[in-house]
Design an enzyme around this catalytic site. Structure first.
Site, short mmCIF file in Angstrom:
data_model
loop_
_atom_site.label_atom_id
_atom_site.label_comp_id
_atom_site.label_asym_id
_atom_site.label_seq_id
_atom_site.Cartn_x
_atom_site.Cartn_y
_atom_site.Cartn_z
N GLY A 138 0.85 -1.19 0.00
CA GLY A 138 0.00 0.00 0.00
C GLY A 138 0.88 1.23 0.00
NE ARG A 171 21.93 3.72 7.40
CZ ARG A 171 20.89 3.95 6.61
NH1 ARG A 171 19.66 3.96 7.14
NH2 ARG A 171 21.04 4.15 5.32
NE ARG A 264 3.69 9.85 7.55
CZ ARG A 264 4.11 8.86 6.75
NH1 ARG A 264 3.81 7.60 7.04
NH2 ARG A 264 4.83 9.12 5.68
NE ARG A 275 7.24 9.80 2.43
CZ ARG A 275 7.87 8.63 2.48
NH1 ARG A 275 7.34 7.57 1.86
NH2 ARG A 275 9.02 8.50 3.11
#
Length: 396
Positions: A138, A171, A264, A275
């Site tokens: 999605g 990392r 967000r 996006r």
């Protein structure tokens, strides 16, 4: 009901006019003789395969795909049908003693066409079945991560994530095998070429991908694997040999998705617009490409989650136990093998299997599933006192 020939490490009777050397065995498929054993072309640590083409009178060294079984003290080879050979490894561990060499399966045919060369593929045999993996895709911000976390929280012993591979350096506190499998680029490129990856992509100069072994490892632990990947990755998985359920999570509207992304507060305006452009393309592919089995609209999180559980068969009373990990088969060093219909009979001099003393083990291969380059599942194992037992005492 007649007995088919079994080709054994200690008493090979092949009738091919060829005499395998040492620990080699052979099986005839059409006009080709597959000789199994000896050293692998690339390493002395693995069982090798070579082919004698009777139509040309020449030997062929095939491209070998899948994870190879390690070299052993010997093995038996039983031709199951015209597309695969069962290999029973002598002196191996219980979870590593049954293998399948695919010589003309659908996967092998596809790879032969792609590579333009002779191909065989290895697959390790596993007792019992496994739940189908779940591929969830999605656009960013649609809430698929939240839905997956809800599943993992409610059913922690039922679901698991595959650990992805990457060629980038670790990392911070990242641990190999936990956050990623960190791999050398040359190794990962070779594994991709050998068909060991379901999907992969290059991101900022580094390779990322999901290996078949990583997905199978989740199933081996008794859990159902969840793959959270983008549409392009889902397309690659759909084209692979993995039998999975494909679910696409869709936003109710693009305006709603934009509001969620902005709420967000983690991205710049440029990143949000990018996006959204990517989301439009993904939604179009998700709805029209035929990749996905189900499309869920996440306009209400709780309702979407209930629909997701229903698709996965979890809408009733929640199961309390996950599927047990598949057990191996504990074979003695000395044994002989024969085949009756869809059952492989292993005659053992002494045997301690499930704390029961038996003379024979029967492997029922009538319900095999999966295959190269992953596992071959669906092996059923029975202990028998004699051939007259009727093959009806199933080991739990």
């Amino acid at each position: 009901m007649g007995e088919a020939p079994a080709f054994c490490f200690d008493n090979l009777q092949n009738g091919f006019g060829l005499k395998p050397k040492g620990l080699e065995t052979s099986a005839d498929v059409g006009d080709k003789t597959f000789v199994i054993g000896g050293a692998d072309n690339d390493s002395t640590s693995y069982i090798g395969v070579k082919i004698y083409d009777k139509s040309t009178g020449k030997w062929v060294i095939p491209t070998v795909l899948g994870t190879k079984p390690k070299a052993s003290k010997g093995h038996s080879a039983i031709l199951l049908n015209e597309d695969r050979i069962m290999i029973i490894i002598r002196g191996s561990t219980p979870d590593d003693c049954i293998w399948f060499l695919e010589v003309d399966t659908k996967y092998v045919k596809e790879q032969r066409k792609i590579l333009g060369t002779e191909v065989v593929a290895w697959s390790r045999g596993v007792r019992g079945d496994a739940e189908k993996p779940v591929v969830i895709s999605g656009p960013s911000g649609v809430g698929k991560g939240t839905l997956i976390n809800m599943l993992m929280k409610e059913f922690p012993s039922m679901f698991g994530f595959s650990v992805s591979h990457t060629t980038r350096a670790p990392r911070g506190n990242e641990k190999n095998g936990v956050h990623y499998h960190f791999a050398d680029r040359s190794v990962m490129e070779k594994d991709i070429k050998d068909g060991k990856f379901l999907e992969f992509a290059s991101v900022h100069g580094n390779l990322y991908g999901t290996s078949i072994e990583a997905v199978e490892a989740v199933a081996d632990s008794g859990k159902r694997c969840i793959l959270d990947i983008d549409v392009q990755g889902a397309r690659s998985v759909r084209a692979s040999s993995l039998d999975a359920i494909f679910i696409f999570i869709c936003p109710p509207t693009m305006r709603e998705l934009e509001e969620r992304l902005r709420a967000r507060g983690t991205e710049t305006e440029e990143q949000i617009l990018k996006r959204l452009r990517n989301a439009e393309a993904e939604i179009e592919q998700g709805k029209s490409s035929g990749i996905f089995d189900h499309i869920l609209y996440n306009d209400n999180l709780e309702e979407c989650y209930e629909n997701l559980k229903e698709l996965l068969g979890l809408n009733g009373s929640a199961p309390t136990n996950h599927k047990p990990s598949p057990k191996g088969i504990d074979l003695p060093l000395n044994h002989s093998v024969s085949k009756i219909d869809n059952k492989i009979l292993i005659n053992c001099e002494t045997l301690e299997l499930e704390k029961a003393s038996k003379n024979l083990i029967a492997l029922d291969v009538s319900s095999l599933k999966g295959g190269a380059p992953g596992r071959t599942r669906g092996l059923n194992v029975y202990a028998l006192d004699s051939f007259s037992d009727g093959l009806n005492e199933k080991l739990s």
